[in-house]
Design a protein around this motif. Sequence first.
Motif, PDB file in Angstrom:
ATOM      1  N   UNK A  94      33.444 -34.070-110.498  1.00  0.00           N
ATOM      2  CA  UNK A  94      33.864 -34.433-111.852  1.00  0.00           C
ATOM      3  C   UNK A  94      34.612 -35.760-111.849  1.00  0.00           C
ATOM      4  N   UNK A  95      35.465 -35.962-110.848  1.00  0.00           N
ATOM      5  CA  UNK A  95      36.169 -37.245-110.755  1.00  0.00           C
ATOM      6  C   UNK A  95      35.182 -38.367-110.495  1.00  0.00           C
ATOM      7  N   UNK A  96      34.205 -38.130-109.618  1.00  0.00           N
ATOM      8  CA  UNK A  96      33.186 -39.138-109.360  1.00  0.00           C
ATOM      9  C   UNK A  96      32.454 -39.525-110.628  1.00  0.00           C
ATOM     10  N   UNK A  97      32.131 -38.547-111.446  1.00  0.00           N
ATOM     11  CA  UNK A  97      31.462 -38.811-112.729  1.00  0.00           C
ATOM     12  C   UNK A  97      32.370 -39.627-113.636  1.00  0.00           C
ATOM     13  N   UNK A  98      33.664 -39.304-113.646  1.00  0.00           N
ATOM     14  CA  UNK A  98      34.586 -40.025-114.527  1.00  0.00           C
ATOM     15  C   UNK A  98      34.733 -41.492-114.124  1.00  0.00           C
ATOM     16  N   UNK A 108      23.706 -47.455-112.649  1.00  0.00           N
ATOM     17  CA  UNK A 108      24.093 -46.642-111.489  1.00  0.00           C
ATOM     18  C   UNK A 108      23.267 -45.357-111.483  1.00  0.00           C
ATOM     19  N   UNK A 109      21.993 -45.505-111.739  1.00  0.00           N
ATOM     20  CA  UNK A 109      21.145 -44.337-111.974  1.00  0.00           C
ATOM     21  C   UNK A 109      21.119 -43.376-110.788  1.00  0.00           C
ATOM     22  N   UNK A 110      20.844 -43.866-109.603  1.00  0.00           N
ATOM     23  CA  UNK A 110      20.726 -42.973-108.433  1.00  0.00           C
ATOM     24  C   UNK A 110      22.038 -42.246-108.154  1.00  0.00           C
ATOM     25  N   UNK A 111      23.148 -42.976-108.206  1.00  0.00           N
ATOM     26  CA  UNK A 111      24.457 -42.353-107.988  1.00  0.00           C
ATOM     27  C   UNK A 111      24.760 -41.344-109.086  1.00  0.00           C
ATOM     28  N   UNK A 112      24.444 -41.686-110.324  1.00  0.00           N
ATOM     29  CA  UNK A 112      24.662 -40.760-111.446  1.00  0.00           C
ATOM     30  C   UNK A 112      23.849 -39.488-111.247  1.00  0.00           C
ATOM     31  N   UNK A 113      22.580 -39.653-110.914  1.00  0.00           N
ATOM     32  CA  UNK A 113      21.704 -38.513-110.703  1.00  0.00           C
ATOM     33  C   UNK A 113      22.244 -37.613-109.595  1.00  0.00           C
ATOM     34  N   UNK A 114      22.673 -38.216-108.504  1.00  0.00           N
ATOM     35  CA  UNK A 114      23.168 -37.440-107.371  1.00  0.00           C
ATOM     36  C   UNK A 114      24.474 -36.713-107.715  1.00  0.00           C
ATOM     37  N   UNK A 115      25.403 -37.399-108.389  1.00  0.00           N
ATOM     38  CA  UNK A 115      26.665 -36.759-108.787  1.00  0.00           C
ATOM     39  C   UNK A 115      26.423 -35.622-109.778  1.00  0.00           C
ATOM     40  N   UNK A 116      25.582 -35.864-110.768  1.00  0.00           N
ATOM     41  CA  UNK A 116      25.320 -34.842-111.778  1.00  0.00           C
ATOM     42  C   UNK A 116      24.618 -33.638-111.161  1.00  0.00           C
ATOM     43  N   UNK A 117      23.623 -33.869-110.309  1.00  0.00           N
ATOM     44  CA  UNK A 117      22.929 -32.747-109.668  1.00  0.00           C
ATOM     45  C   UNK A 117      23.873 -31.941-108.781  1.00  0.00           C
ATOM     46  N   UNK A 118      24.735 -32.618-108.051  1.00  0.00           N
ATOM     47  CA  UNK A 118      25.700 -31.920-107.195  1.00  0.00           C
ATOM     48  C   UNK A 118      26.669 -31.100-108.039  1.00  0.00           C
ATOM     49  N   UNK A 119      27.108 -31.672-109.145  1.00  0.00           N
ATOM     50  CA  UNK A 119      28.027 -30.965-110.038  1.00  0.00           C
ATOM     51  C   UNK A 119      27.351 -29.748-110.672  1.00  0.00           C
ATOM     52  N   UNK A 120      26.098 -29.909-111.050  1.00  0.00           N
ATOM     53  CA  UNK A 120      25.336 -28.798-111.640  1.00  0.00           C
ATOM     54  C   UNK A 120      25.174 -27.673-110.617  1.00  0.00           C
ATOM     55  N   UNK A 121      24.853 -28.039-109.392  1.00  0.00           N
ATOM     56  CA  UNK A 121      24.674 -27.038-108.332  1.00  0.00           C
ATOM     57  C   UNK A 121      25.955 -26.240-108.112  1.00  0.00           C
TER      58      UNK A 121
END
Length: 189
Positions: A94-98, A108-121
């Motif tokens: 969540x902090x990474x997303x913020x 920052x598409x790849x980083x966003x995708x990776x952070x969001x997927x990790x957070x969802x998991x």
Amino acid sequence: RFCHDRIEQAAYDMMSPDERRAKHMRLGLLIWSHAVIGNESDEMLFLSLNQINRGGSHLLSDFNQRNTISSLNLRAGKRCIAMSDFASAQKFYESGISFLNNDHWQHQYELSLELFEASIDVACTLNNAELLNRISGDLLLHARSYEDKLNTLYLLVRHGRVSMKLQEAKALACDVLHHLGEEMPRLFG
């Protein structure tokens, strides 16, 4: 030692919330700068990021710094997962997303995708339906391709199954399979 701690706490309490956040940010960045020079350990990564995250993303305006802090939070979250500390991992994600920039889905598409997927998991693992729905909705809205949505859709199906929302999970699974070109017998679809 006890007197010193009380004096330190009193001085901290006299600072405004903005001053506290700025001190946490400076301290975290200082710890991180020394950790980069030395041998980076999980302990130093967690210590520096906890301070930086307490400072808050609004204190950094530099794109590269924000990108670096987002990436570090992703790395810290992954290390927490390896230690089965899912609650801490979620906080780092969540902090990474913020710390992502406002236009992160464009730049920052790849980083966003990776952070969001990790957070969802992790939200799925922790059975945090509110967070799962909010984060997955954002990812599904901004994903550039259906393939980028697949992992999130799988996690939503899994969460529906685990939370006993079987009809919703089945319907979503059938939609995904249909979109991928799989024909389902009428009985299932």
